[in-house]
Design a protein around this motif. Structure first.
Motif: not given
Length: 113
Positions: A15, A13, A85, A20
């Motif tokens: 970010w 993933h 995530k 984040l």
């Protein structure tokens, strides 16, 4: 020389920094409230200002790895949990639990006064 296989990366993933910092902040806030601690108490224990704790919890500042490590150790959070995530539904559930815990925390403090 042996042939080494590249490790397979699952579900990589990418970010956005804001995502984040927001997720990390909400997870810190959730765990702090679950332990019934104020931002002031955390700040005193870790030699951080309560304002700094609040900015982190709101995702308004980017904590250093040193501060992340201190908070994880103090709040007993596995560091890896912060970087998994979460989808929107999971974040909404966390936000709802935070709201519920904040109401409970405020009511407890009113009774003490």
């Amino acid at each position: 020389m042996k042939n080494f296989r590249k490790p397979k990366i699952y579900g990589m993933h990418k970010w956005e920094l804001e995502q984040l910092t927001y997720q990390i902040g909400k997870l810190f806030q959730l765990h702090r409230l679950r332990k019934g601690l104020s931002q002031f108490q955390i700040g005193n224990e870790l030699d951080l200002s309560s304002n700094h704790i609040g900015r982190m919890e709101r995702g308004k500042t980017n904590p250093t790895i040193g501060i992340i490590s201190k908070l994880c150790n103090f709040l007993e959070i596995d560091l890896l949990v912060l970087f998994k995530k979460l989808d929107n539904k999971e974040l909404q559930e966390i936000e709802k639990e935070i709201d519920d815990l904040q109401k409970k925390f405020k009511n407890q403090n009113k009774r003490k006064s």
